[in-house]
Motif scaffolding. Sequence first.
Motif, PDB file in Angstrom:
ATOM      1  N   GLY A  57     -53.940  -1.108 -44.035  1.00  0.00           N
ATOM      2  CA  GLY A  57     -53.868   0.277 -43.582  1.00  0.00           C
ATOM      3  C   GLY A  57     -52.460   0.522 -42.848  1.00  0.00           C
ATOM      4  N   THR A  77     -49.912   0.840 -45.537  1.00  0.00           N
ATOM      5  CA  THR A  77     -49.671   2.134 -46.235  1.00  0.00           C
ATOM      6  C   THR A  77     -49.228   3.187 -44.965  1.00  0.00           C
ATOM      7  OG1 THR A  77     -51.737   1.668 -47.398  1.00  0.00           O
ATOM      8  CG2 THR A  77     -51.070   3.767 -47.159  1.00  0.00           C
ATOM      9  N   ARG A  78     -49.482   3.113 -43.787  1.00  0.00           N
ATOM     10  CA  ARG A  78     -48.966   3.682 -42.659  1.00  0.00           C
ATOM     11  C   ARG A  78     -47.495   3.705 -42.619  1.00  0.00           C
ATOM     12  NH1 ARG A  78     -51.961   2.793 -37.600  1.00  0.00           N
ATOM     13  NH2 ARG A  78     -50.371   4.239 -36.803  1.00  0.00           N
ATOM     14  N   GLN A 123     -54.950   8.055 -43.136  1.00  0.00           N
ATOM     15  CA  GLN A 123     -54.813   6.703 -43.802  1.00  0.00           C
ATOM     16  C   GLN A 123     -55.454   5.786 -42.509  1.00  0.00           C
ATOM     17  OE1 GLN A 123     -54.061   5.585 -46.473  1.00  0.00           O
ATOM     18  NE2 GLN A 123     -54.743   3.386 -45.669  1.00  0.00           N
ATOM     19  N   ARG A 164     -58.992   5.970 -43.128  1.00  0.00           N
ATOM     20  CA  ARG A 164     -59.417   5.211 -44.351  1.00  0.00           C
ATOM     21  C   ARG A 164     -59.876   3.868 -44.121  1.00  0.00           C
ATOM     22  NH1 ARG A 164     -56.000   7.403 -47.171  1.00  0.00           N
ATOM     23  NH2 ARG A 164     -57.439   8.923 -48.086  1.00  0.00           N
TER      24      ARG A 164
END
Length: 496
Positions: A194, A197-198, A455, A458
Amino acid sequence: MTLQLPGFPTQRAACGRLAAAALTGILAVALSGCATRAPGNPALPQTPVPAAWSSLTSPPPVPQAATSLALWWQRFNDAQLTALVTQALQANTDIRSAQAALQQARALRDVKSAGLGPNVGTSASAQRSKTGSNATINSFQAGFDASWEPDVFGGKRSALNAAEGDALAAEASLGSTQVSLAAEVAVTYMDLRGLQTRLSIAQSNLATQAETLQITRWRSQAGLASSLDVEQAIAASEQTSALIPSLQTSIALDLSSLAVLSGQTPGVLRDTLGTSVAVPQAAENLALAFPADTLRQRPDVRAAEHRISAAWARVSQADAARYPSFQISGSLGLSALTLGSLTSGAPVARALLASISVPLFDGGALRAQVRAQEAGLEQARVAYQASVLTALKDVEDALVALQNNRERLVHLQAAASAAFNADLLARQRYSSGLIDFTSVLETQRTLLATQDSAQSTRASLSADHVRLYKALGGGWTPEAETASRRAPRTTPYAPE
């Protein structure tokens, strides 16, 4: 007080030995009537358990067996996650410590089991002595010794049962460590993916803001925008840039944590896990077990149950110590003045000894020991109730978090999609001079915030699945526990 029946050498008649043995048996039978033994199996404390999970709007499907969740991390279809969990379960220091504790508990159980049988030993000696002017005297001896303490009142058997309960509790504790470790590795892995992706989102937004800043500078040079717009664009760009080092720090910390959890040195996973990939998502086809079934597959609840059995056995052991103990011992040996005559024609010496030890006055120490073990049993019962309530809470909390984060993610994804379109339109209209820079600045901030929140949610959703698997008792398989070795449950769970 100790009463001893004298030894019986070879010169005594066989009837004397039989009489001594008979006397010992009579005493054992007579005194056994004085003992007050506890019931055969301890009853588990009443603990109300709901018939279904309150967080579910519909009854669960057919419950799955405990072993179906033993390898729950494979449900995420992520090879790196599976490899990390497998490595951690093999090399983590907590796992190795729990395995050593299990081996110790099993060895102590074997020690108690060996104490139920007789002890047999052998000995040999050679002596050379001289007194004054007398001739030197040699003496050689060889023989066997045996002793046995009959477990008349069940004290040794209770000690063995206590050790057996400790061994089963240690096995379940190992399972609890495995469950916690697998979940910790998976949650850290979800957080890592995570964060990566962030970081990509922040870098992408930073690139967009840099383009907007360049356009704003051009417009300012052309007299179409004020210096205020330029400064606002610079501030927005710098704020986004400040997020990147913070995310990179968190990523490095997660990489170090995963390395240590898997029994490796920090830094070795940077090349393997350094590339950003999407957060793995679990399959939605998990069939929830009913509460009572969940409690039976939770290793911490099983460990608490075995500790009750061990504590109860210690009560029986302490109670048996208040009654007489018996011991039978004997020896068989050869004695000679020369080594050669020891094996040919040496006289045989035989002896038999039977003894009984009866506690008469101890100031109440033995009764106090019984009360102490009864208090320990009550502590184990309360700890069992606490573990059941904690297990129910863990599942309910995981279900609530999973349901709410799933709903939250739907809204955040819709918001992120709308924010992306709004940002695209705002930049186009700003380039055409149709809107002011404040609208562009607001849409870019909204886009970054919604994409980052989506995100993060998620990743939290995947972590919620992990916590649910952990709460359901997934991630372990009992090694040697069988129905014949487990004490039968006596009303362990009382549905509401």
